[in-house]
Write a protein that holds these residues in place. Sequence first.
Motif, PDB file in Angstrom:
ATOM      1  N   PRO A   1       0.843  -1.202   0.000  1.00 49.84           N
ATOM      2  CA  PRO A   1       0.000   0.000   0.000  1.00 49.84           C
ATOM      3  C   PRO A   1       0.874   1.247   0.000  1.00 49.84           C
ATOM      4  O   PRO A   1       1.960   1.258   0.567  1.00 49.84           O
ATOM      5  N   ALA A   2       0.361   2.287  -0.651  1.00 48.68           N
ATOM      6  CA  ALA A   2       1.082   3.560  -0.694  1.00 48.68           C
ATOM      7  C   ALA A   2       0.070   4.686  -0.640  1.00 48.68           C
ATOM      8  O   ALA A   2      -0.258   5.287  -1.658  1.00 48.68           O
ATOM      9  N   GLY A   3      -0.451   4.949   0.529  1.00 43.75           N
ATOM     10  CA  GLY A   3      -1.396   6.047   0.702  1.00 43.75           C
ATOM     11  C   GLY A   3      -2.703   5.802  -0.025  1.00 43.75           C
ATOM     12  O   GLY A   3      -3.534   5.005   0.413  1.00 43.75           O
ATOM     13  N   LYS A   4      -2.876   6.433  -1.160  1.00 44.69           N
ATOM     14  CA  LYS A   4      -4.123   6.362  -1.908  1.00 44.69           C
ATOM     15  C   LYS A   4      -4.084   5.338  -3.035  1.00 44.69           C
ATOM     16  O   LYS A   4      -4.940   5.326  -3.909  1.00 44.69           O
ATOM     17  N   ALA A   5      -3.057   4.473  -3.024  1.00 47.00           N
ATOM     18  CA  ALA A   5      -2.922   3.460  -4.066  1.00 47.00           C
ATOM     19  C   ALA A   5      -2.320   2.194  -3.477  1.00 47.00           C
ATOM     20  O   ALA A   5      -1.783   2.184  -2.365  1.00 47.00           O
ATOM     21  N   GLU A   6      -2.438   1.115  -4.228  1.00 46.79           N
ATOM     22  CA  GLU A   6      -1.817  -0.155  -3.855  1.00 46.79           C
ATOM     23  C   GLU A   6      -1.080  -0.688  -5.077  1.00 46.79           C
ATOM     24  O   GLU A   6      -1.661  -0.822  -6.160  1.00 46.79           O
ATOM     25  N   PHE A   7       0.211  -0.980  -4.920  1.00 41.48           N
ATOM     26  CA  PHE A   7       1.051  -1.446  -6.010  1.00 41.48           C
ATOM     27  C   PHE A   7       1.231  -2.958  -5.893  1.00 41.48           C
ATOM     28  O   PHE A   7       1.682  -3.455  -4.857  1.00 41.48           O
ATOM     29  N   VAL A   8       0.897  -3.673  -6.953  1.00 38.97           N
ATOM     30  CA  VAL A   8       1.000  -5.131  -6.984  1.00 38.97           C
ATOM     31  C   VAL A   8       2.184  -5.504  -7.869  1.00 38.97           C
ATOM     32  O   VAL A   8       2.209  -5.177  -9.063  1.00 38.97           O
ATOM     33  N   PHE A   9       3.175  -6.202  -7.277  1.00 41.07           N
ATOM     34  CA  PHE A   9       4.403  -6.561  -7.992  1.00 41.07           C
ATOM     35  C   PHE A   9       4.369  -8.019  -8.411  1.00 41.07           C
ATOM     36  O   PHE A   9       3.827  -8.868  -7.700  1.00 41.07           O
ATOM     37  N   ASN A  10       4.993  -8.311  -9.552  1.00 40.18           N
ATOM     38  CA  ASN A  10       5.066  -9.665 -10.094  1.00 40.18           C
ATOM     39  C   ASN A  10       6.508 -10.144 -10.017  1.00 40.18           C
ATOM     40  O   ASN A  10       7.420  -9.437 -10.449  1.00 40.18           O
ATOM     41  N   ASN A  11       6.719 -11.336  -9.470  1.00 42.25           N
ATOM     42  CA  ASN A  11       8.087 -11.776  -9.214  1.00 42.25           C
ATOM     43  C   ASN A  11       8.861 -12.113 -10.479  1.00 42.25           C
ATOM     44  O   ASN A  11      10.005 -11.686 -10.652  1.00 42.25           O
ATOM     45  N   ASP A  12       8.280 -12.857 -11.403  1.00 45.63           N
ATOM     46  CA  ASP A  12       9.045 -13.373 -12.541  1.00 45.63           C
ATOM     47  C   ASP A  12       9.435 -12.261 -13.511  1.00 45.63           C
ATOM     48  O   ASP A  12      10.585 -12.146 -13.921  1.00 45.63           O
ATOM     49  N   ALA A  13       8.464 -11.391 -13.876  1.00 48.07           N
ATOM     50  CA  ALA A  13       8.744 -10.328 -14.839  1.00 48.07           C
ATOM     51  C   ALA A  13       9.479  -9.161 -14.198  1.00 48.07           C
ATOM     52  O   ALA A  13      10.024  -8.318 -14.896  1.00 48.07           O
ATOM     53  N   GLY A  14       9.484  -9.094 -12.877  1.00 52.92           N
ATOM     54  CA  GLY A  14      10.229  -8.049 -12.208  1.00 52.92           C
ATOM     55  C   GLY A  14       9.651  -6.668 -12.421  1.00 52.92           C
ATOM     56  O   GLY A  14      10.376  -5.745 -12.793  1.00 52.92           O
ATOM     57  N   GLY A  15       8.359  -6.505 -12.190  1.00 52.26           N
ATOM     58  CA  GLY A  15       7.742  -5.204 -12.391  1.00 52.26           C
ATOM     59  C   GLY A  15       6.417  -5.090 -11.653  1.00 52.26           C
ATOM     60  O   GLY A  15       6.034  -5.964 -10.870  1.00 52.26           O
ATOM     61  N   ILE A  16       5.719  -3.984 -11.897  1.00 56.66           N
ATOM     62  CA  ILE A  16       4.431  -3.712 -11.264  1.00 56.66           C
ATOM     63  C   ILE A  16       3.326  -4.303 -12.130  1.00 56.66           C
ATOM     64  O   ILE A  16       3.105  -3.864 -13.258  1.00 56.66           O
TER      65      ILE A  16
ATOM     66  N   GLY B   1       7.611  -1.034 -15.492  1.00 53.70           N
ATOM     67  CA  GLY B   1       8.983  -1.166 -15.008  1.00 53.70           C
ATOM     68  C   GLY B   1       9.665  -2.436 -15.450  1.00 53.70           C
ATOM     69  O   GLY B   1      10.797  -2.707 -15.023  1.00 53.70           O
ATOM     70  N   ALA B   2       9.035  -3.229 -16.324  1.00 53.21           N
ATOM     71  CA  ALA B   2       9.676  -4.447 -16.835  1.00 53.21           C
ATOM     72  C   ALA B   2      10.869  -4.077 -17.707  1.00 53.21           C
ATOM     73  O   ALA B   2      10.907  -3.025 -18.345  1.00 53.21           O
ATOM     74  N   LEU B   3      11.855  -4.972 -17.719  1.00 50.91           N
ATOM     75  CA  LEU B   3      13.094  -4.744 -18.457  1.00 50.91           C
ATOM     76  C   LEU B   3      13.084  -5.580 -19.735  1.00 50.91           C
ATOM     77  O   LEU B   3      12.711  -6.758 -19.723  1.00 50.91           O
ATOM     78  N   GLY B   4      13.494  -4.978 -20.856  1.00 53.83           N
ATOM     79  CA  GLY B   4      13.597  -5.697 -22.123  1.00 53.83           C
ATOM     80  C   GLY B   4      14.721  -5.121 -22.952  1.00 53.83           C
ATOM     81  O   GLY B   4      15.090  -3.958 -22.803  1.00 53.83           O
ATOM     82  N   PHE B   5      15.261  -5.950 -23.843  1.00 55.73           N
ATOM     83  CA  PHE B   5      16.371  -5.515 -24.690  1.00 55.73           C
ATOM     84  C   PHE B   5      15.975  -5.401 -26.149  1.00 55.73           C
ATOM     85  O   PHE B   5      16.796  -5.061 -26.998  1.00 55.73           O
ATOM     86  N   GLN B   6      14.715  -5.671 -26.441  1.00 56.68           N
ATOM     87  CA  GLN B   6      14.146  -5.485 -27.775  1.00 56.68           C
ATOM     88  C   GLN B   6      12.749  -4.910 -27.593  1.00 56.68           C
ATOM     89  O   GLN B   6      12.100  -5.146 -26.575  1.00 56.68           O
TER      90      GLN B   6
ATOM     91  N   GLU C   1       9.847  -6.887 -25.733  1.00 59.05           N
ATOM     92  CA  GLU C   1      10.415  -7.990 -24.957  1.00 59.05           C
ATOM     93  C   GLU C   1      10.279  -7.730 -23.459  1.00 59.05           C
ATOM     94  O   GLU C   1      10.397  -6.605 -23.002  1.00 59.05           O
ATOM     95  N   VAL C   2      10.029  -8.793 -22.705  1.00 59.26           N
ATOM     96  CA  VAL C   2      10.078  -8.756 -21.248  1.00 59.26           C
ATOM     97  C   VAL C   2      11.092  -9.795 -20.789  1.00 59.26           C
ATOM     98  O   VAL C   2      10.932 -10.981 -21.063  1.00 59.26           O
ATOM     99  N   THR C   3      12.136  -9.356 -20.107  1.00 61.46           N
ATOM    100  CA  THR C   3      13.133 -10.269 -19.573  1.00 61.46           C
ATOM    101  C   THR C   3      12.634 -10.815 -18.237  1.00 61.46           C
ATOM    102  O   THR C   3      12.365 -10.045 -17.309  1.00 61.46           O
ATOM    103  N   GLY C   4      12.487 -12.131 -18.144  1.00 64.25           N
ATOM    104  CA  GLY C   4      11.953 -12.753 -16.947  1.00 64.25           C
ATOM    105  C   GLY C   4      13.019 -13.440 -16.123  1.00 64.25           C
ATOM    106  O   GLY C   4      14.219 -13.232 -16.291  1.00 64.25           O
ATOM    107  N   GLY C   5      12.554 -14.292 -15.194  1.00 60.15           N
ATOM    108  CA  GLY C   5      13.468 -15.070 -14.376  1.00 60.15           C
ATOM    109  C   GLY C   5      13.999 -14.342 -13.169  1.00 60.15           C
ATOM    110  O   GLY C   5      15.036 -14.725 -12.613  1.00 60.15           O
ATOM    111  N   PHE C   6      13.325 -13.285 -12.721  1.00 61.20           N
ATOM    112  CA  PHE C   6      13.799 -12.548 -11.548  1.00 61.20           C
ATOM    113  C   PHE C   6      13.319 -13.210 -10.250  1.00 61.20           C
ATOM    114  O   PHE C   6      12.252 -13.825 -10.199  1.00 61.20           O
TER     115      PHE C   6
END
Length: 585
Positions: free
Chosen positions: A85-100, A127-132, A135-140
Motif C-alpha cells: 500500500p502507498a497512501g491512496k494506491a496499492e502497487f502489486v508486484f510480479n516476481n518473474d517479470a520483475g515489475g508492477i 517497469g519491466a526490463l527488455g532488450f528489444q 520484450e520482457v526479460t523474466g526469471g527474476f
Amino acid sequence: MDRKAWIAISLSVVGLFAWQWYVGAYLTPPKQPSAAAVPSATPGAPEADAKPAAAPSASPVSTASGAPPNPVSAPVMTARAESLPAGKAEFVFNNDAGGIEQVILLLHLGENQQSVSLNRDRGMPIGALGFQPGEVTGGFEMTTDRAKREVTFSKSAADGLQITKRFTLPPDSENIRLYTVNLEVSFRNSGTTELQVPPFYISTGGAAPIHQSDLPMYTRFDWSAGSKMTTIDVNWFSPSTIPILGIQTRGERPLYLESKANVQWAAVTSQYFCTIVTTKDPASSVWARRFDTKKQNNTPVFGIQGAIGQGGFSVPPGSTVTKTFEIYAGPKELTLLRKIGGNQDAVLNFGMFGFISEFLLWAMNTLHGWFGNYAASIIVLTLLIKTGLWPIQNKATNEMRKMSLLAPKMTELKEKYKDDPQKMNEETMKLYREYGVNPFSGCLPMLIQIPIFFGFYSMLGTAIELRNSSFFWIHDLSQPDTIGHILGFPINLLPIIMSFTMVWQMIITPKSGDAAQQRILYFMPIIFLIFAYNYASGLSLYWTTQNIFSIVQLYLTRNKPLPTLEKKSVIAKREAAKNSKKKRP
C-alpha cells in the motif's frame, strides 16, 4: 417553429446519425494482428485476467572479446504477486517479470464500482526490463522489505552480470510524490572481463479505456524530448482508408519506434489516467504498440503499451552501473503532475486553447470548494462568463435589431439589382456604411464563446475532477448521459436539450437580414450536437446553461424600444450642433 427551424432540427438528426455511422465504421480500430507480425519475444495481447508473459531470455551481455552471449542461469519460477500500500494506491508486484503488475487506485471507482486498476489490461508489467521492443526479460527473484517499502528483483547470468531492480515507495507523508515509485536498475559485473550491456527498455506498462464510453483518441502514447511532447493514439496503428469509399491507402503498422536524443519521459494514457516513466539520465529511444483487451462482447477494445530506451554501456570488472527512473501511475490531475515537474502535465493535452482550459479548470475547482458540487460549479461558472459578456451581447443584439430595420431597404436593393449581383453587393455595403451598421456584429458573441467552448471541450475530456460526479439523471458528468437505446443507438438527453435551446435562441434572435450569416447560424446546432453527443455531459451542461441564459437575456431586451435608424451624416451633424452649443458663452 418556422420552416427553417424544422430544417435545422432535421439536419441535426441526420448529421448525428451520419457521425455515429462514421465513428463505428472508420474510427473504431480493427483487430490487432497476430503476435508474429510484431517484433516481440512475448505475446502482446493478453486477456484482462491473464498473467504477464515473461519468459527468461538470452543474456543481454557479451565479453569484450566478442564471444557469443551466455544463457541466463534462471530457474523456472512460480508466478507470485506481492502488494504494497502507498497512501491512496496499492502497487502489486510480479516476481518473474520483475515489475508492477497493476496499480489499484483506492479513491477512484470504475464501472463495476470497484477501485480503478491501472495496467490490468496489460501487455507487460510497469517497469519491466527488455532488450528489444516488446520484450520482457523474466526469471527474476523477488524479495520484499515492507519496513523500508522496497521490493527488489535480482537475476544473474553465467558470464557474471548481475541485474538488480529496486522499487521504492515514498512515505505516505510525501504528498508531493503521490502515486509515484522510484526505480533503480543496477548492472554489476562480478566477473573478470569487461562486459558490454546493449541498449535496454523500461516498460511503461499498458493503458486501456476504463469506461465503456471512453474515446479511443484518449488511449495514447506520449513522450517528451526537451520541452516538446510527441503523441500518438491507438488509431495510429490502424490501416489508413479513404472515408466512405473504404479504399486502403496504408497498411497496418504493428510497431511505433522513435530514436531521439534527450528523451526525458514516456507515458501511456487513457482518458483520465496515465502511467509515466521518467528517466534521470537522458534516454535515446521509445517504442509503443497496440494490444486488444477483448472486453466488450468480443468487440475489439484496444489498449496501448510502450517503453523508454536507454543506450548501451560497458561495465568494468567489479563495477556497478545504476540507472534511475521515477514512475507515476495515477489520475491525470493537473496539480499533481505540476508538482512532479518535467512538463509531465502535458499528458492532459489541452491543445491550442490550453491556457483557457487551465483557467476554466482552476475556476471550476475553486467554485467546487465553495459549493461542493461540480454541476453547480459549471452552472455558476457559466453564469459568471455570460455576465462578463453581457455588454457585448447587448451591443450585438442592438446591432441586429438595427439590421432588421434595414430589411425593407435591403429588399429594394435586391429588386433593383437582381440582375447585377456585384452591384447589389456594392450598394448593400454602402447602405451598411451610411447607417453605421456592422452586418457581422451578431456573430461576435459566438466568436468569443467558441474558444471558451473548446477550452471546456479539452479540459473536460482529460481532467479527472468530474469522474463519478452526478447531477439529476446524470450519473457521471465525465461520461455521456445515456438514458436508453433505440435500435442500439444511445439516447443522450442533455445534448438533445442543448440543440433545442440553440434552435429556440435562433428563433427569438432578431434577424439581421444577411442571408449568409443566417445560413451559418442554422448549421450551428448541428455542429455542436455532433461535438457534444458522445462527449462528457459536463460540456453539454455548460452550453445548455449558457443558451438558457442567452434566451432570458433576449427576452429581457426584445421589448425595449427599437433603436433609431439614422444615417451617420445626420448623426454627425447633430453631434456637431450639440458641441457648438456647449462652446457658446
